[in-house]
Design a protein around this motif. Sequence first.
Motif, PDB file in Angstrom:
ATOM      1  N   UNK A  99       0.813  -1.220   0.000  1.00 47.86           N
ATOM      2  CA  UNK A  99       0.000   0.000   0.000  1.00 47.86           C
ATOM      3  C   UNK A  99       0.848   1.273   0.000  1.00 47.86           C
ATOM      4  N   UNK A 100       2.120   1.143  -0.342  1.00 43.00           N
ATOM      5  CA  UNK A 100       3.008   2.304  -0.308  1.00 43.00           C
ATOM      6  C   UNK A 100       2.500   3.441  -1.197  1.00 43.00           C
ATOM      7  N   UNK A 151      11.969   5.386   4.034  1.00 42.23           N
ATOM      8  CA  UNK A 151      11.790   4.005   3.630  1.00 42.23           C
ATOM      9  C   UNK A 151      11.031   3.948   2.315  1.00 42.23           C
ATOM     10  N   UNK A 152      10.356   2.844   2.064  1.00 36.66           N
ATOM     11  CA  UNK A 152       9.660   2.700   0.783  1.00 36.66           C
ATOM     12  C   UNK A 152       8.544   3.727   0.631  1.00 36.66           C
ATOM     13  N   UNK A 153       7.808   4.001   1.713  1.00 33.72           N
ATOM     14  CA  UNK A 153       6.742   4.998   1.635  1.00 33.72           C
ATOM     15  C   UNK A 153       7.340   6.394   1.510  1.00 33.72           C
ATOM     16  N   UNK A 154       8.377   6.684   2.285  1.00 34.37           N
ATOM     17  CA  UNK A 154       9.018   7.985   2.189  1.00 34.37           C
ATOM     18  C   UNK A 154       9.520   8.281   0.792  1.00 34.37           C
ATOM     19  N   UNK A 155      10.076   7.274   0.136  1.00 32.77           N
ATOM     20  CA  UNK A 155      10.571   7.481  -1.225  1.00 32.77           C
ATOM     21  C   UNK A 155       9.428   7.675  -2.222  1.00 32.77           C
ATOM     22  N   UNK A 156       8.308   7.002  -1.989  1.00 29.78           N
ATOM     23  CA  UNK A 156       7.134   7.227  -2.845  1.00 29.78           C
ATOM     24  C   UNK A 156       6.615   8.655  -2.674  1.00 29.78           C
TER      25      UNK A 156
END
Length: 310
Positions: A99-100, A151-156
Amino acid sequence: MKPNLLILSYQLDQHLAQIATDFHVFYAPTAEQRAQTIAANGDKIQVVLTIGSVGLTAAEMALMPNLTLISALGAGYENIDIAAARARGIVVSNGAGTNDACVADHAMGLLLAAVRGIPQLGVAVHQGIWRTALPLPPSVSNKRLGIVGLGTIGRQIAKRAAGFDLEIAYHSRSVREDVSFEYFDSLLKLAQWADFLVVATPGGAGTKHLINREILDALGPNGVLVNIARGSVVDTEQLAQALRQHRIAAAGLDVYESEPKPPEQLLHLPNAVLTPHVAGWSPESVDETVRLFLDNAQRHFAGQPVLTPL
């Protein structure tokens, strides 16, 4: 014979039915149901499906002697006692990556709504107030965005922010070698630099009240805070005071310390944009999260490693 699965978080009927094709399901989404089900059927449970905010305690695991797999829907797992699970040899997985994009979309929506005052502007229209009677809402583009936790969400989130011509920097436990954004080794320095601060760090004891009065004051009277991480990361009382006293301009929040109760201190503040912990919820993302759980469970019972171990 189907494995016995205890589900501790709310699920849509369609997903319960989907999961029930592979498992005998014990569904206990409330605290009362949870305690009763574990007490009555703990020795039968082989798998637990939960979420980070709901978690699973060591004491509960001790009542489940046949438990071999714990899965968290979504990326969060802060209230699962990982150490206790590892000591028992219980495999723990999460829904990392499912769900990123949805969470990042919502973060940008909260940022736009908070900076531009979109909810308040909607109220003004319904009250017959036209733009000439209202202050000019600030622009979002060409400002500075600080991300707490890349992290993955931050990068999105960073990927989307780049489309708004935002200058991006971040603070995390260590420098990431795979990005070109400026790194701040101090959250205070990042907050002083940023116009907008988006919180995307994991929850848990290590990040409790990471966003406190000092950080909010560093963000300043024109600053905007967005939190799509965990409610515990932000000191709610300090945030409420900063918003009331206009020590920051606005905040957009999807998560709260008081969950599932609403944040009473923030409810009536016109410069707080609030949503009910739905950043990761969409038909697409929830479907993907359930699919990953089923894939992980199938691999686990086939003697293969899960795809997203913790």
